[in-house]
Enzyme design. Structure first.
Site, PDB file in Angstrom:
ATOM      1  N   SER A 185       0.828  -1.203   0.000  1.00  0.00           N
ATOM      2  CA  SER A 185       0.000   0.000   0.000  1.00  0.00           C
ATOM      3  C   SER A 185       0.862   1.253   0.000  1.00  0.00           C
ATOM      4  CB  SER A 185      -0.918   0.013   1.220  1.00  0.00           C
ATOM      5  OG  SER A 185      -1.637   1.221   1.246  1.00  0.00           O
ATOM      6  N   LYS A 241      -4.679  -6.461   3.960  1.00  0.00           N
ATOM      7  CA  LYS A 241      -4.678  -5.349   2.990  1.00  0.00           C
ATOM      8  C   LYS A 241      -6.124  -4.971   2.644  1.00  0.00           C
ATOM      9  CE  LYS A 241      -3.426  -2.344  -0.116  1.00  0.00           C
ATOM     10  NZ  LYS A 241      -3.844  -2.578  -1.448  1.00  0.00           N
ATOM     11  N   HIS A 264      -7.468  -3.072   5.507  1.00  0.00           N
ATOM     12  CA  HIS A 264      -6.859  -1.729   5.405  1.00  0.00           C
ATOM     13  C   HIS A 264      -7.674  -0.857   4.446  1.00  0.00           C
ATOM     14  CE1 HIS A 264      -4.503   1.033   2.908  1.00  0.00           C
ATOM     15  NE2 HIS A 264      -3.824   1.346   4.006  1.00  0.00           N
ATOM     16  N   ASN A 265      -7.988  -1.403   3.280  1.00  0.00           N
ATOM     17  CA  ASN A 265      -8.744  -0.620   2.302  1.00  0.00           C
ATOM     18  C   ASN A 265     -10.148  -0.311   2.805  1.00  0.00           C
ATOM     19  OD1 ASN A 265      -6.446  -1.167   0.839  1.00  0.00           O
ATOM     20  ND2 ASN A 265      -7.533  -1.491  -1.075  1.00  0.00           N
ATOM     21  N   GLU A 272      -9.878   2.423   5.155  1.00  0.00           N
ATOM     22  CA  GLU A 272      -9.643   3.638   4.354  1.00  0.00           C
ATOM     23  C   GLU A 272     -10.986   4.205   3.861  1.00  0.00           C
ATOM     24  OE1 GLU A 272      -6.644   2.956   1.281  1.00  0.00           O
ATOM     25  OE2 GLU A 272      -7.945   4.001  -0.130  1.00  0.00           O
ATOM     26  N   LYS A 296     -13.372   0.275  -6.294  1.00  0.00           N
ATOM     27  CA  LYS A 296     -12.774  -0.858  -7.014  1.00  0.00           C
ATOM     28  C   LYS A 296     -13.139  -2.194  -6.388  1.00  0.00           C
ATOM     29  CE  LYS A 296      -8.757   0.981  -9.398  1.00  0.00           C
ATOM     30  NZ  LYS A 296      -7.293   1.031  -9.294  1.00  0.00           N
ATOM     31  N   ARG A 306     -21.043   5.380  -0.886  1.00  0.00           N
ATOM     32  CA  ARG A 306     -20.528   5.535  -2.260  1.00  0.00           C
ATOM     33  C   ARG A 306     -21.594   5.096  -3.267  1.00  0.00           C
ATOM     34  NH1 ARG A 306     -14.052   4.228  -2.785  1.00  0.00           N
ATOM     35  NH2 ARG A 306     -13.434   5.103  -0.785  1.00  0.00           N
TER      36      ARG A 306
END
Ligand code: 2AM
Length: 490
Positions: free
Chosen positions: A136, A191, A194-195, A198, A268, A295
Protein backbone atom coordinates in the site's frame (compact mmCIF):
# COMPACT_ATOMS: atom_id res chain seq x y z
CA UNK A 1 29.36 -7.94 -18.07
CA UNK A 2 27.93 -10.57 -20.45
CA UNK A 3 24.48 -11.81 -19.52
CA UNK A 4 25.94 -15.24 -18.62
CA UNK A 5 28.23 -13.56 -16.07
CA UNK A 6 25.18 -12.10 -14.45
CA UNK A 7 23.51 -15.47 -14.03
CA UNK A 8 22.48 -16.30 -10.48
CA UNK A 9 23.39 -12.85 -9.18
CA UNK A 10 19.93 -11.36 -8.61
CA UNK A 11 18.60 -11.31 -5.04
CA UNK A 12 15.03 -11.25 -6.34
CA UNK A 13 13.20 -11.19 -9.66
CA UNK A 14 10.13 -9.12 -10.45
CA UNK A 15 7.59 -9.75 -13.19
CA UNK A 16 5.24 -6.95 -14.17
CA UNK A 17 6.71 -3.62 -15.16
CA UNK A 18 3.72 -1.33 -14.73
CA UNK A 19 4.33 1.71 -12.50
CA UNK A 20 4.04 -0.13 -9.15
CA UNK A 21 6.38 -2.89 -10.35
CA UNK A 22 8.94 -0.44 -11.76
CA UNK A 23 8.95 1.63 -8.60
CA UNK A 24 9.41 -1.39 -6.35
CA UNK A 25 12.36 -2.51 -8.48
CA UNK A 26 14.00 0.92 -8.20
CA UNK A 27 13.33 0.99 -4.47
CA UNK A 28 14.99 -2.44 -4.07
CA UNK A 29 17.89 -1.38 -6.27
CA UNK A 30 18.38 1.82 -4.24
CA UNK A 31 18.60 -0.37 -1.16
CA UNK A 32 21.48 -2.32 -2.66
CA UNK A 33 19.65 -5.42 -3.91
CA UNK A 34 20.19 -6.85 -7.37
CA UNK A 35 16.88 -7.27 -9.16
CA UNK A 36 16.01 -9.19 -12.32
CA UNK A 37 12.96 -8.02 -14.28
CA UNK A 38 10.59 -9.49 -16.83
CA UNK A 39 7.31 -8.43 -18.42
CA UNK A 40 4.70 -10.05 -20.66
CA UNK A 41 5.23 -7.36 -23.28
CA UNK A 42 8.96 -8.02 -23.47
CA UNK A 43 9.83 -4.69 -25.10
CA UNK A 44 8.97 -3.00 -21.80
CA UNK A 45 11.99 -4.70 -20.21
CA UNK A 46 14.46 -2.78 -22.36
CA UNK A 47 12.30 0.34 -22.24
CA UNK A 48 12.64 0.21 -18.45
CA UNK A 49 16.38 -0.54 -18.47
CA UNK A 50 17.03 2.32 -20.89
CA UNK A 51 14.78 4.81 -19.17
CA UNK A 52 13.72 4.72 -15.50
CA UNK A 53 16.39 2.15 -14.54
CA UNK A 54 19.16 3.73 -16.65
CA UNK A 55 22.44 3.71 -14.79
CA UNK A 56 21.36 1.00 -12.34
CA UNK A 57 23.95 -1.79 -12.69
CA UNK A 58 21.98 -3.90 -10.24
CA UNK A 59 18.82 -4.07 -12.38
CA UNK A 60 19.04 -6.93 -14.90
CA UNK A 61 16.65 -7.67 -17.74
CA UNK A 62 15.32 -11.05 -18.77
CA UNK A 63 13.83 -11.28 -22.26
CA UNK A 64 12.32 -14.71 -21.75
CA UNK A 65 11.22 -16.62 -18.69
CA UNK A 66 14.29 -18.85 -19.04
CA UNK A 67 16.69 -15.94 -19.19
CA UNK A 68 14.90 -14.24 -16.30
CA UNK A 69 15.00 -17.31 -14.04
CA UNK A 70 18.66 -17.93 -14.85
CA UNK A 71 19.50 -14.52 -13.37
CA UNK A 72 18.19 -15.48 -9.91
CA UNK A 73 20.23 -16.64 -6.93
CA UNK A 74 19.00 -19.80 -5.22
CA UNK A 75 16.61 -20.19 -3.50
CA UNK A 76 14.92 -18.19 -6.23
CA UNK A 77 12.48 -15.45 -5.35
CA UNK A 78 10.03 -14.39 -8.05
CA UNK A 79 7.72 -11.47 -7.26
CA UNK A 80 4.63 -10.90 -9.41
CA UNK A 81 3.31 -7.36 -9.78
CA UNK A 82 0.65 -8.16 -12.35
CA UNK A 83 -3.08 -7.74 -12.72
CA UNK A 84 -5.02 -9.63 -10.03
CA UNK A 85 -7.04 -12.67 -11.05
CA UNK A 86 -6.20 -15.27 -13.69
CA UNK A 87 -3.04 -13.48 -14.74
CA UNK A 88 -1.42 -14.44 -11.41
CA UNK A 89 -2.29 -18.10 -11.99
CA UNK A 90 -0.98 -17.87 -15.56
CA UNK A 91 2.39 -16.54 -14.39
CA UNK A 92 2.60 -19.13 -11.61
CA UNK A 93 2.08 -21.83 -14.26
CA UNK A 94 4.66 -20.17 -16.47
CA UNK A 95 7.46 -19.97 -13.89
CA UNK A 96 6.70 -23.20 -12.04
CA UNK A 97 8.44 -25.60 -14.47
CA UNK A 98 11.65 -23.57 -14.02
CA UNK A 99 11.64 -23.58 -10.21
CA UNK A 100 12.85 -26.19 -7.73
CA UNK A 101 11.90 -27.16 -4.18
CA UNK A 102 12.35 -24.31 -1.72
CA UNK A 103 12.02 -21.53 -4.31
CA UNK A 104 9.54 -18.76 -3.60
CA UNK A 105 6.80 -17.00 -5.56
CA UNK A 106 5.42 -13.72 -4.17
CA UNK A 107 2.24 -12.04 -5.36
CA UNK A 108 2.36 -8.32 -4.59
CA UNK A 109 -0.85 -7.43 -6.45
CA UNK A 110 -4.33 -6.79 -5.13
CA UNK A 111 -5.46 -10.42 -5.02
CA UNK A 112 -8.57 -11.52 -3.19
CA UNK A 113 -7.49 -13.45 -0.09
CA UNK A 114 -9.20 -16.79 -0.91
CA UNK A 115 -7.11 -16.94 -4.11
CA UNK A 116 -3.96 -16.45 -2.06
CA UNK A 117 -4.98 -19.20 0.36
CA UNK A 118 -5.63 -21.55 -2.56
CA UNK A 119 -2.28 -20.72 -4.21
CA UNK A 120 -0.32 -21.09 -0.96
CA UNK A 121 -1.75 -24.57 -0.42
CA UNK A 122 -1.40 -25.63 -4.04
CA UNK A 123 2.26 -24.59 -4.24
CA UNK A 124 3.11 -26.05 -0.81
CA UNK A 125 2.11 -29.44 -2.22
CA UNK A 126 4.78 -28.96 -4.89
CA UNK A 127 7.43 -27.86 -2.40
CA UNK A 128 7.28 -24.24 -3.61
CA UNK A 129 6.92 -21.45 -1.05
CA UNK A 130 4.31 -18.75 -1.60
CA UNK A 131 3.66 -15.29 -0.22
CA UNK A 132 0.70 -13.05 -0.99
CA UNK A 133 1.46 -9.55 0.15
CA UNK A 134 -0.50 -6.35 0.35
CA UNK A 135 1.50 -3.36 -0.85
CA UNK A 136 0.00 0.00 0.00
CA UNK A 137 1.02 3.55 -0.62
CA UNK A 138 0.46 3.93 -4.34
CA UNK A 139 3.17 4.74 -6.84
CA UNK A 140 5.00 7.14 -4.56
CA UNK A 141 4.91 4.63 -1.70
CA UNK A 142 6.29 1.86 -3.90
CA UNK A 143 9.19 4.11 -4.87
CA UNK A 144 10.02 5.67 -1.49
CA UNK A 145 8.65 3.20 1.05
CA UNK A 146 5.33 1.37 1.00
CA UNK A 147 3.53 -0.44 3.75
CA UNK A 148 4.07 -4.14 3.03
CA UNK A 149 1.78 -6.82 4.51
CA UNK A 150 3.10 -10.31 3.69
CA UNK A 151 1.28 -13.54 4.47
CA UNK A 152 1.41 -17.09 3.15
CA UNK A 153 3.83 -19.92 3.88
CA UNK A 154 5.64 -18.93 7.12
CA UNK A 155 8.82 -20.70 5.92
CA UNK A 156 9.07 -18.07 3.19
CA UNK A 157 9.35 -15.07 5.50
CA UNK A 158 13.09 -15.37 6.36
CA UNK A 159 13.86 -15.41 2.62
CA UNK A 160 12.46 -11.94 1.96
CA UNK A 161 12.40 -10.29 5.38
CA UNK A 162 15.57 -8.25 4.80
CA UNK A 163 14.52 -7.07 1.36
CA UNK A 164 10.96 -6.17 2.36
CA UNK A 165 11.91 -4.43 5.60
CA UNK A 166 14.63 -2.47 3.82
CA UNK A 167 12.30 -1.09 1.15
CA UNK A 168 9.28 -0.53 3.44
CA UNK A 169 8.25 2.79 4.95
CA UNK A 170 9.60 3.50 8.43
CA UNK A 171 7.71 4.78 11.46
CA UNK A 172 8.97 7.94 13.19
CA UNK A 173 10.75 5.55 15.60
CA UNK A 174 12.53 3.89 12.68
CA UNK A 175 10.60 0.59 12.67
CA UNK A 176 9.85 -0.91 9.25
CA UNK A 177 6.18 -0.84 8.23
CA UNK A 178 6.42 -4.48 7.24
CA UNK A 179 6.21 -7.57 9.37
CA UNK A 180 4.95 -11.10 8.94
CA UNK A 181 1.14 -11.03 9.02
CA UNK A 182 0.14 -14.70 9.11
CA UNK A 183 -0.61 -17.85 7.18
CA UNK A 184 -2.20 -18.36 3.75
CA UNK A 185 -4.21 -15.35 2.53
CA UNK A 186 -3.68 -13.37 5.76
CA UNK A 187 -1.53 -10.70 4.10
CA UNK A 188 -4.08 -9.99 1.41
CA UNK A 189 -6.87 -10.18 3.99
CA UNK A 190 -5.20 -7.50 6.09
CA UNK A 191 -4.68 -5.35 2.99
CA UNK A 192 -8.38 -5.74 2.23
CA UNK A 193 -9.32 -4.62 5.76
CA UNK A 194 -6.86 -1.73 5.41
CA UNK A 195 -8.74 -0.62 2.30
CA UNK A 196 -12.09 -1.03 4.07
CA UNK A 197 -10.85 1.14 6.93
CA UNK A 198 -9.64 3.64 4.35
CA UNK A 199 -13.22 3.80 2.99
CA UNK A 200 -14.45 4.49 6.53
CA UNK A 201 -11.86 7.19 7.27
CA UNK A 202 -12.66 8.95 3.99
CA UNK A 203 -16.40 8.83 4.63
CA UNK A 204 -15.95 10.29 8.12
CA UNK A 205 -13.92 13.17 6.72
CA UNK A 206 -16.56 13.75 4.03
CA UNK A 207 -19.30 13.92 6.65
CA UNK A 208 -17.30 16.45 8.68
CA UNK A 209 -16.87 18.49 5.48
CA UNK A 210 -20.58 18.40 4.63
CA UNK A 211 -21.53 19.43 8.15
CA UNK A 212 -19.17 22.39 8.05
CA UNK A 213 -20.22 23.35 4.53
CA UNK A 214 -24.01 22.85 4.64
CA UNK A 215 -24.62 23.07 8.38
CA UNK A 216 -22.25 25.89 9.31
CA UNK A 217 -21.99 27.59 5.91
CA UNK A 218 -18.19 27.50 5.93
CA UNK A 219 -16.11 28.15 2.80
CA UNK A 220 -13.43 25.74 1.51
CA UNK A 221 -10.76 28.19 2.67
CA UNK A 222 -12.21 28.25 6.17
CA UNK A 223 -12.38 24.46 6.19
CA UNK A 224 -8.80 24.30 4.94
CA UNK A 225 -7.73 26.08 8.13
CA UNK A 226 -9.78 23.70 10.28
CA UNK A 227 -8.19 20.62 8.69
CA UNK A 228 -4.76 22.22 8.96
CA UNK A 229 -5.41 22.65 12.69
CA UNK A 230 -6.78 19.11 13.07
CA UNK A 231 -3.68 17.73 11.40
CA UNK A 232 -1.50 19.00 14.23
CA UNK A 233 -3.25 16.93 16.91
CA UNK A 234 -4.83 13.55 17.59
CA UNK A 235 -6.17 13.36 14.02
CA UNK A 236 -2.73 13.91 12.42
CA UNK A 237 -2.88 11.63 9.37
CA UNK A 238 -2.30 11.43 5.64
CA UNK A 239 -6.01 11.66 4.77
CA UNK A 240 -6.58 14.77 6.92
CA UNK A 241 -3.45 16.29 5.41
CA UNK A 242 -4.55 15.76 1.79
CA UNK A 243 -8.06 17.01 2.64
CA UNK A 244 -6.47 20.20 3.98
CA UNK A 245 -4.61 20.63 0.68
CA UNK A 246 -7.59 19.70 -1.51
CA UNK A 247 -9.79 22.33 0.16
CA UNK A 248 -7.32 25.05 -0.67
CA UNK A 249 -6.73 23.97 -4.28
CA UNK A 250 -8.11 26.39 -6.87
CA UNK A 251 -9.53 25.57 -10.30
CA UNK A 252 -8.28 27.41 -13.39
CA UNK A 253 -10.91 30.11 -12.85
CA UNK A 254 -9.85 30.62 -9.25
CA UNK A 255 -12.82 28.82 -7.66
CA UNK A 256 -12.19 25.94 -5.24
CA UNK A 257 -11.69 22.86 -7.43
CA UNK A 258 -13.40 20.55 -4.93
CA UNK A 259 -16.72 22.32 -5.49
CA UNK A 260 -16.49 21.75 -9.25
CA UNK A 261 -16.16 17.97 -8.93
CA UNK A 262 -19.21 15.79 -9.56
CA UNK A 263 -20.46 14.09 -6.38
CA UNK A 264 -20.47 10.48 -7.58
CA UNK A 265 -17.93 8.16 -5.98
CA UNK A 266 -16.25 5.23 -7.65
CA UNK A 267 -14.95 2.06 -6.03
CA UNK A 268 -12.77 -0.86 -7.01
CA UNK A 269 -14.23 -3.45 -4.66
CA UNK A 270 -11.97 -3.91 -1.63
CA UNK A 271 -14.42 -2.06 0.64
CA UNK A 272 -17.17 -4.29 -0.66
CA UNK A 273 -15.03 -7.39 -0.04
CA UNK A 274 -14.49 -6.24 3.55
CA UNK A 275 -18.24 -5.85 4.01
CA UNK A 276 -18.92 -9.25 2.48
CA UNK A 277 -16.34 -10.89 4.72
CA UNK A 278 -17.89 -9.15 7.75
CA UNK A 279 -21.32 -10.53 6.82
CA UNK A 280 -19.86 -13.99 6.18
CA UNK A 281 -18.15 -14.04 9.55
CA UNK A 282 -21.03 -12.36 11.41
CA UNK A 283 -19.02 -9.37 12.64
CA UNK A 284 -20.82 -5.98 12.89
CA UNK A 285 -18.44 -3.89 10.79
CA UNK A 286 -21.13 -1.26 10.39
CA UNK A 287 -19.03 1.79 9.63
CA UNK A 288 -17.20 0.33 6.64
CA UNK A 289 -20.57 -1.01 5.46
CA UNK A 290 -22.06 2.49 5.63
CA UNK A 291 -19.03 3.89 3.83
CA UNK A 292 -19.49 1.43 0.95
CA UNK A 293 -23.24 2.11 0.78
CA UNK A 294 -22.62 5.86 0.88
CA UNK A 295 -20.53 5.53 -2.26
CA UNK A 296 -23.36 3.53 -3.84
CA UNK A 297 -25.90 6.24 -2.93
CA UNK A 298 -23.61 8.95 -4.28
CA UNK A 299 -23.42 7.09 -7.58
CA UNK A 300 -27.24 7.32 -7.97
CA UNK A 301 -26.88 10.94 -8.98
CA UNK A 302 -29.80 11.23 -11.43
CA UNK A 303 -32.21 9.57 -9.04
CA UNK A 304 -31.07 11.83 -6.19
CA UNK A 305 -31.53 14.94 -8.33
CA UNK A 306 -35.12 13.87 -9.03
CA UNK A 307 -35.80 12.95 -5.41
CA UNK A 308 -34.39 16.25 -4.18
CA UNK A 309 -37.25 17.99 -5.99
CA UNK A 310 -39.95 15.80 -4.46
CA UNK A 311 -38.83 14.88 -0.96
CA UNK A 312 -38.62 17.80 1.39
CA UNK A 313 -36.85 18.09 4.73
CA UNK A 314 -35.59 20.73 7.13
CA UNK A 315 -33.49 23.56 5.76
CA UNK A 316 -30.11 23.15 7.39
CA UNK A 317 -29.70 26.05 9.80
CA UNK A 318 -27.35 26.21 12.73
CA UNK A 319 -27.86 28.89 15.32
CA UNK A 320 -25.36 27.93 18.01
CA UNK A 321 -21.66 28.62 18.59
CA UNK A 322 -19.96 27.64 15.33
CA UNK A 323 -16.44 27.42 16.74
CA UNK A 324 -17.65 25.13 19.51
CA UNK A 325 -19.51 22.99 16.98
CA UNK A 326 -16.40 22.61 14.81
CA UNK A 327 -14.66 21.22 17.90
CA UNK A 328 -17.67 18.92 18.44
CA UNK A 329 -17.23 17.65 14.88
CA UNK A 330 -13.54 16.98 15.50
CA UNK A 331 -14.37 14.93 18.55
CA UNK A 332 -17.18 13.07 16.76
CA UNK A 333 -14.73 12.23 14.00
CA UNK A 334 -12.13 10.95 16.45
CA UNK A 335 -14.61 8.84 18.43
CA UNK A 336 -16.18 7.43 15.25
CA UNK A 337 -12.73 6.59 13.93
CA UNK A 338 -12.00 4.62 17.09
CA UNK A 339 -15.20 2.63 16.55
CA UNK A 340 -14.25 1.96 12.93
CA UNK A 341 -10.81 0.61 13.85
CA UNK A 342 -12.32 -1.37 16.72
CA UNK A 343 -14.71 -2.97 14.22
CA UNK A 344 -11.89 -3.63 11.75
CA UNK A 345 -9.90 -5.36 14.49
CA UNK A 346 -12.97 -7.36 15.54
CA UNK A 347 -13.18 -8.57 11.95
CA UNK A 348 -9.51 -9.54 11.77
CA UNK A 349 -9.76 -11.35 15.09
CA UNK A 350 -12.74 -13.39 13.88
CA UNK A 351 -11.08 -14.10 10.53
CA UNK A 352 -7.96 -15.33 12.33
CA UNK A 353 -10.10 -17.60 14.49
CA UNK A 354 -12.10 -18.91 11.57
CA UNK A 355 -9.16 -19.52 9.22
CA UNK A 356 -6.69 -20.65 11.89
CA UNK A 357 -4.30 -17.76 11.26
CA UNK A 358 -1.95 -16.45 13.94
CA UNK A 359 -2.22 -12.72 13.42
CA UNK A 360 0.08 -10.22 15.08
CA UNK A 361 -2.34 -7.38 15.87
CA UNK A 362 0.22 -4.90 17.16
CA UNK A 363 2.35 -5.64 14.10
CA UNK A 364 -0.60 -4.85 11.84
CA UNK A 365 -0.96 -1.40 13.43
CA UNK A 366 2.78 -0.92 12.96
CA UNK A 367 2.52 -1.85 9.26
CA UNK A 368 -0.24 0.73 8.82
CA UNK A 369 1.57 3.40 10.85
CA UNK A 370 3.53 4.61 7.83
CA UNK A 371 3.63 4.32 4.05
CA UNK A 372 -0.04 3.54 3.43
CA UNK A 373 -3.13 5.67 2.87
CA UNK A 374 -4.47 5.30 6.44
CA UNK A 375 -1.13 6.17 8.06
CA UNK A 376 -1.64 8.26 11.16
CA UNK A 377 -0.46 9.11 14.65
CA UNK A 378 -3.60 7.27 15.82
CA UNK A 379 -2.19 3.92 14.66
CA UNK A 380 0.71 4.41 17.06
CA UNK A 381 -1.88 4.38 19.85
CA UNK A 382 -3.34 1.12 18.56
CA UNK A 383 0.13 -0.42 18.45
CA UNK A 384 0.68 0.74 22.05
CA UNK A 385 -2.65 -0.79 23.12
CA UNK A 386 -1.67 -4.21 21.73
CA UNK A 387 1.88 -3.94 23.10
CA UNK A 388 0.35 -3.38 26.53
CA UNK A 389 -2.15 -6.21 26.15
CA UNK A 390 -1.57 -8.55 23.17
CA UNK A 391 -4.85 -10.39 23.85
CA UNK A 392 -6.96 -7.22 24.08
CA UNK A 393 -10.56 -8.24 23.27
CA UNK A 394 -11.61 -4.93 21.80
CA UNK A 395 -9.88 -1.61 21.21
CA UNK A 396 -12.81 0.19 22.84
CA UNK A 397 -11.82 -1.44 26.13
CA UNK A 398 -8.22 -0.17 26.09
CA UNK A 399 -7.62 2.57 28.70
CA UNK A 400 -6.51 5.19 26.20
CA UNK A 401 -9.39 4.65 23.78
CA UNK A 402 -11.87 4.44 26.65
CA UNK A 403 -10.65 7.81 27.86
CA UNK A 404 -11.01 9.33 24.36
CA UNK A 405 -14.51 8.01 23.68
CA UNK A 406 -15.50 9.14 27.18
CA UNK A 407 -14.10 12.61 26.60
CA UNK A 408 -15.63 12.93 23.11
CA UNK A 409 -18.99 11.41 23.85
CA UNK A 410 -21.06 14.53 24.56
CA UNK A 411 -19.74 16.20 21.39
CA UNK A 412 -20.39 13.05 19.38
CA UNK A 413 -24.02 12.92 20.51
CA UNK A 414 -24.51 16.63 19.83
CA UNK A 415 -23.16 16.25 16.31
CA UNK A 416 -25.38 13.28 15.44
CA UNK A 417 -28.47 14.88 17.01
CA UNK A 418 -27.82 18.22 15.33
CA UNK A 419 -27.23 16.54 11.95
CA UNK A 420 -30.51 14.65 12.20
CA UNK A 421 -32.32 17.87 13.13
CA UNK A 422 -30.75 19.72 10.22
CA UNK A 423 -31.42 16.90 7.76
CA UNK A 424 -27.74 16.39 6.91
CA UNK A 425 -26.83 12.73 6.37
CA UNK A 426 -24.11 11.39 8.68
CA UNK A 427 -24.29 7.62 8.16
CA UNK A 428 -20.80 6.91 9.49
CA UNK A 429 -20.95 9.20 12.54
CA UNK A 430 -24.39 7.83 13.40
CA UNK A 431 -23.62 4.15 12.95
CA UNK A 432 -20.46 4.54 15.00
CA UNK A 433 -22.38 6.08 17.88
CA UNK A 434 -25.17 3.53 17.60
CA UNK A 435 -22.65 0.71 17.60
CA UNK A 436 -20.96 2.22 20.64
CA UNK A 437 -24.28 2.33 22.47
CA UNK A 438 -25.10 -1.22 21.38
CA UNK A 439 -21.71 -2.59 22.37
CA UNK A 440 -21.94 -1.05 25.83
CA UNK A 441 -25.49 -2.39 26.38
CA UNK A 442 -25.78 -5.20 28.84
CA UNK A 443 -29.24 -5.98 27.51
CA UNK A 444 -30.43 -5.49 23.93
CA UNK A 445 -33.97 -6.15 22.65
CA UNK A 446 -33.03 -9.51 21.14
CA UNK A 447 -35.16 -11.18 23.81
CA UNK A 448 -38.21 -9.90 21.93
CA UNK A 449 -36.65 -10.98 18.66
CA UNK A 450 -36.17 -14.50 19.95
CA UNK A 451 -39.79 -14.51 21.13
CA UNK A 452 -40.89 -13.49 17.62
CA UNK A 453 -38.75 -16.20 16.05
CA UNK A 454 -40.13 -18.78 18.41
CA UNK A 455 -43.70 -17.53 17.85
CA UNK A 456 -43.72 -17.87 14.07
CA UNK A 457 -41.03 -20.44 13.46
CA UNK A 458 -40.66 -22.45 16.70
CA UNK A 459 -36.97 -21.48 16.63
CA UNK A 460 -36.71 -21.74 20.46
CA UNK A 461 -35.01 -19.41 22.93
CA UNK A 462 -32.71 -19.54 25.94
CA UNK A 463 -33.85 -18.17 29.32
CA UNK A 464 -32.14 -15.69 31.65
CA UNK A 465 -32.75 -18.00 34.63
CA UNK A 466 -31.46 -21.21 33.00
CA UNK A 467 -27.96 -22.25 31.86
CA UNK A 468 -26.84 -21.28 28.35
CA UNK A 469 -27.44 -24.03 25.83
CA UNK A 470 -30.84 -25.08 27.18
CA UNK A 471 -33.50 -24.25 24.60
CA UNK A 472 -37.19 -23.65 25.21
CA UNK A 473 -40.23 -23.47 23.00
CA UNK A 474 -43.54 -21.93 23.96
CA UNK A 475 -46.90 -22.57 22.39
CA UNK A 476 -47.66 -18.84 22.08
CA UNK A 477 -51.13 -19.07 20.55
CA UNK A 478 -52.50 -22.11 22.32
CA UNK A 479 -52.93 -23.75 18.95
CA UNK A 480 -50.29 -25.77 17.07
CA UNK A 481 -48.06 -28.39 18.58
CA UNK A 482 -45.12 -28.45 20.95
CA UNK A 483 -42.71 -29.17 18.12
CA UNK A 484 -39.70 -26.88 17.98
CA UNK A 485 -37.71 -26.09 14.85
CA UNK A 486 -34.82 -28.23 16.01
CA UNK A 487 -36.98 -31.31 15.57
CA UNK A 488 -39.32 -29.96 12.93
CA UNK A 489 -37.69 -29.02 9.63
CA UNK A 490 -39.70 -27.10 7.06
P1 2AM B 1 1.89 -5.83 -20.03
O1 2AM B 1 2.86 -4.73 -19.75
O2 2AM B 1 2.39 -6.81 -21.01
O3 2AM B 1 0.51 -5.30 -20.33
C1 2AM B 1 0.04 -4.59 -14.84
O4 2AM B 1 -0.99 -4.43 -15.75
C2 2AM B 1 0.99 -5.69 -15.28
O5 2AM B 1 0.22 -6.89 -15.50
C3 2AM B 1 1.73 -5.41 -16.55
O6 2AM B 1 3.04 -5.88 -16.39
C4 2AM B 1 0.97 -6.20 -17.58
O7 2AM B 1 1.76 -6.66 -18.66
C5 2AM B 1 0.53 -7.38 -16.79
N1 2AM B 1 -0.67 -7.98 -17.38
C6 2AM B 1 -1.90 -7.45 -17.46
N2 2AM B 1 -2.75 -8.31 -18.07
C7 2AM B 1 -2.03 -9.40 -18.39
C8 2AM B 1 -2.34 -10.63 -19.02
N3 2AM B 1 -3.57 -10.92 -19.45
N4 2AM B 1 -1.33 -11.51 -19.18
C9 2AM B 1 -0.09 -11.23 -18.77
N5 2AM B 1 0.26 -10.09 -18.15
C10 2AM B 1 -0.68 -9.18 -17.97
Amino acid sequence: MEQSDKNQTADIGLIGLAVMGQNLVLNMADNGFTVAVFNRTVSKVDDFLNDAAKGYENVLGGHSIEEFIALLKRPRKVMLMVKAGNVVDQFIDLVLPHLEQGDLIIDGGNSHFPDTTRRTKHLAEKGILYIGTGVSGGEEGARRGPSIMPGGNPKAWPLVKDIFQAIAAKTPDGDACCDWVGEEGAGHYIKMVHNGIEYGDMQLICEAYQLMKDGLGMTPDEMHHVFAEWNTGELDSYLIEITRDILQFKDEDGTPLVENILDTAGQKGTGKWTGISALDLGVPVTLIGEAVFSRCLSAMKDERVQASKLLTGPKAAFSGDKTAFVEDIRRALLASKIVSYAQGYMLMREAAQEMGWHLNFGGIALMWRGGCIIRSVFLGKIKAAFDKNPSLTNLLLDDYFREVTGRCQDSWRRVVAQSVTMGIPVPAFATALTFFDGYRSERLPANLLQAQRDYFGAHTYERINKPRGEFFHTNWTGTGGKTSASTYQV
